[in-house]
Every structure is written in C-alpha cells, then in structure tokens.
Design an enzyme around this catalytic site. Structure first.
Site, PDB file in Angstrom:
ATOM      1  N   GLY A 115       2.664   2.480  10.716  1.00  0.00           N
ATOM      2  CA  GLY A 115       3.639   3.559  10.578  1.00  0.00           C
ATOM      3  C   GLY A 115       4.326   3.939  11.884  1.00  0.00           C
ATOM      4  O   GLY A 115       4.986   4.964  11.959  1.00  0.00           O
ATOM      5  N   GLU A 128      -6.907   4.887   7.532  1.00  0.00           N
ATOM      6  CA  GLU A 128      -6.699   6.309   7.183  1.00  0.00           C
ATOM      7  C   GLU A 128      -7.915   6.864   6.459  1.00  0.00           C
ATOM      8  O   GLU A 128      -8.254   8.044   6.617  1.00  0.00           O
ATOM      9  CB  GLU A 128      -5.400   6.449   6.348  1.00  0.00           C
ATOM     10  N   GLU A 163      -5.402  -4.666  10.372  1.00  0.00           N
ATOM     11  CA  GLU A 163      -4.380  -3.645  10.604  1.00  0.00           C
ATOM     12  C   GLU A 163      -4.667  -2.937  11.928  1.00  0.00           C
ATOM     13  O   GLU A 163      -5.489  -2.015  11.975  1.00  0.00           O
ATOM     14  CB  GLU A 163      -4.397  -2.615   9.471  1.00  0.00           C
ATOM     15  N   HIS A 189      -9.452   1.319   4.571  1.00  0.00           N
ATOM     16  CA  HIS A 189      -8.221   1.510   5.334  1.00  0.00           C
ATOM     17  C   HIS A 189      -8.482   2.477   6.493  1.00  0.00           C
ATOM     18  O   HIS A 189      -9.289   3.398   6.376  1.00  0.00           O
ATOM     19  CB  HIS A 189      -7.122   2.063   4.417  1.00  0.00           C
ATOM     20  N   LYS A 240       0.114   4.273  -0.350  1.00  0.00           N
ATOM     21  CA  LYS A 240      -0.510   5.477   0.225  1.00  0.00           C
ATOM     22  C   LYS A 240      -0.234   6.669  -0.701  1.00  0.00           C
ATOM     23  O   LYS A 240      -0.154   6.488  -1.918  1.00  0.00           O
ATOM     24  CB  LYS A 240      -0.021   5.691   1.660  1.00  0.00           C
ATOM     25  N   SER A 243       3.501  -1.969  10.245  1.00  0.00           N
ATOM     26  CA  SER A 243       4.952  -2.059  10.448  1.00  0.00           C
ATOM     27  C   SER A 243       5.524  -3.427  10.092  1.00  0.00           C
ATOM     28  O   SER A 243       6.497  -3.872  10.706  1.00  0.00           O
ATOM     29  CB  SER A 243       5.320  -1.660  11.888  1.00  0.00           C
ATOM     30  N   ASN A 252       0.873  -1.181   0.000  1.00  0.00           N
ATOM     31  CA  ASN A 252       0.000   0.000   0.000  1.00  0.00           C
ATOM     32  C   ASN A 252       0.904   1.224   0.000  1.00  0.00           C
ATOM     33  O   ASN A 252       1.481   1.568   1.028  1.00  0.00           O
ATOM     34  CB  ASN A 252      -0.895  -0.023   1.245  1.00  0.00           C
TER      35      ASN A 252
HETATM   36  P1  13P Z   1       3.139   0.522   7.552  1.00  0.00           P
HETATM   37  O1  13P Z   1       3.627  -0.793   6.971  1.00  0.00           O
HETATM   38  O2  13P Z   1       3.905   1.694   7.019  1.00  0.00           O
HETATM   39  O3  13P Z   1       3.042   0.467   9.027  1.00  0.00           O
HETATM   40  O4  13P Z   1       1.646   0.719   6.988  1.00  0.00           O
HETATM   41  C1  13P Z   1       0.752  -0.305   7.129  1.00  0.00           C
HETATM   42  C2  13P Z   1      -0.471   0.011   6.347  1.00  0.00           C
HETATM   43  O5  13P Z   1      -1.220   0.909   6.710  1.00  0.00           O
HETATM   44  C3  13P Z   1      -0.716  -0.763   5.137  1.00  0.00           C
HETATM   45  O6  13P Z   1      -1.989  -0.534   4.646  1.00  0.00           O
END
Ligand code: 13P
Length: 255
Positions: free
Chosen positions: A175, A99, A169, A97, A11, A215, A9
C-alpha cells in the site's frame, strides 16, 4: 510447470453491491479459462455470497476469503471457520497476512493452526510471509522470512505442503506504492523455495507457487512475473478495479 496465480486481496473494501458490480464489469477475457493462469479474488466475508451469485456461469475466476478461525465451530464470537467457507465453495483463504499479524496479534503458531484447518477442509491457504522495513534495514529479512515460513508450515505432511501457496509480501511495499525490485523479489522467492526444499524436499519446493505482494500493478507486473521464482501476485489496491485486475490477468497470460 507452476501455473501463475493472480489473487486479489480486497481487504476491508467492496461490500456486496460493489462486489456484484465488479463481476458484472469484469471483462469476459479475464474470466476465460487461460492455460497456465489462475485468477481469484478474496472479498470480505459478507460479500462472498454476492461474489458467488454475480460471477458469470463458466467463469474461471475463483473466490477466496481473507481469514478463518482454526476451529470448526463453537463459542468464538465474530469468527468464521473454513468449514463454513467450504460450504460456500471458496477455493482459497489468505492466512497470516501482515495486517493480521500486526493488528490482530496473529503469530506463526496461530497461523500454522489455521493453515492445517484450511487444508483439512480442502481450501488452499495462501500463506503470507514478509519483513518490515526495519528488519530489512538491519539485514534480518532472510532470518525473519525463514522463521515465518518454518513456523507457519510446521508439521505439515509433504502432501499438504504441495497444496499450499506462499505469498512473499515485504511489509514496506504494501500500500506504499513502493515495490520490491524484481531482483529483490527473485532473491527472496528463491530463498523461500530453498527453505521449502529443506522442510519438505526439492520436488515439493519445485511445485509450490510463491506469489509476490506489495504495490503490484499492471505497470510493474510484467517484470516481476518474469522472475523465475515469482509465480504470481497477491494484489491489494490494483485488484479492486475490474479493468486493472483484467489487465493483470492478461499480462500473466503472456508470460
Ligand atoms: P497492495 O497491492 O495494495 O500494496 O497490497 C498488497 C497486499 O497486502 C496484498 O495482500
């Protein structure tokens, strides 16, 4: 047997030029068809054409998007439909997601409409669920994930449910560098599979892939992927560099 899915992903990272570079630099071994492993990256919308043209012919790496609207077309300024993504040749779309839930007001009802629309257009939704830190501290994480799972998948036929991918997640692990322990991941993945069994039957639950996200990186992927109910990863930061993405694919191939 469920195949492992390693999905990046990206982003809001990687414009068209960086996307083309990624594919140019990506090791051939990571692009080969590997039995039992699927690899995919989900760039921003504007970088999708670059991804399709830079991907080597014969590459097994699939391409997906990060969001859709639930209508085909119309007066929805700034939105993109799965019909359009289908025209490009996208295989996957990430939906719900955290976010999107946090910053763009998406709830289970909206996500559910998007899941149905993606399926109708032949695109595999990667449906995200997961609790925030406070919910885990208050021991509400199973309830939260149960509600999100049931709400996002409401009204799906068993056939449709068999086509989806779920990603767990935990928001506190996204992150932050803090990963759920393999035991925490396994516990929640098994719980989600049980919920899916309750909704659609054991056969569907046994076949549905549940990815871990938060992560995940080459240093911790092996122990997470070894868990019986962890069927892959939805990876943010560690999917942006061709080397670490290739490493994640290689680790999956050894499972
Ligand atoms: P990270 O791997 O950067 O923690 O992000 C995870 C994520 O949100 C994947 O959709």
């Amino acid at each position: 047997m469920r195949s492992i899915l390693i999905a990046g992903n990206w982003k809001m990272n990687m414009g068209p030029a960086e996307t083309a570079d990624f594919f140019k630099q990506l090791d051939d071994a990571a692009q080969k068809e590997i039995e039992g492993v699927e690899a995919a990256v989900c760039p921003p919308f504007v970088s999708l054409p670059a991804a399709f043209s830079a991907r080597k012919s014969g590459s097994a790496v699939k391409i997906g998007a990060q969001n859709i609207h639930f209508e085909d077309n119309g007066a929805f300024t700034g939105e993109i439909s799965s019909t359009m993504l289908n025209e490009l040749g996208c295989d996957f779309v990430i939906l719900g997601h955290s976010e999107r839930r946090e910053y763009f007001g998406e709830n289970d009802e909206i996500i559910n409409k998007k899941v149905k629309k993606a399926l109708a257009d032949g695109i595999t939704p990667i449906v995200c669920v997961g609790e925030v830190l406070d919910e885990r501290k208050q021991d509400r994480h199973f309830d939260v994930v149960k509600t999100q799972t049931a709400g996002s998948l409401a009204g799906l036929s068993a056939t449709d449910a068999s086509k989806i991918v779920i990603a767990y997640e935990p928001v506190w692990a996204i992150g932050t560098g803090e990963t759920a322990s393999p035991e925490q991941a396994q516990e929640m993945h098994a719980f989600i599979r049980k919920e899916v069994a309750g909704l659609f039957g054991q056969d569907i639950a046994d076949g549905v892939r549940i990815l871990y996200g938060g992560s995940m990186k080459p240093a911790n992927a092996d122990e997470l992927l070894k868990q019986p109910d962890v069927d892959g990863g939805l990876i943010g930061g560690a999917s942006l560099k061709p080397d670490s993405f290739a490493e994640l694919v290689a680790i999956s191939a050894k499972q």
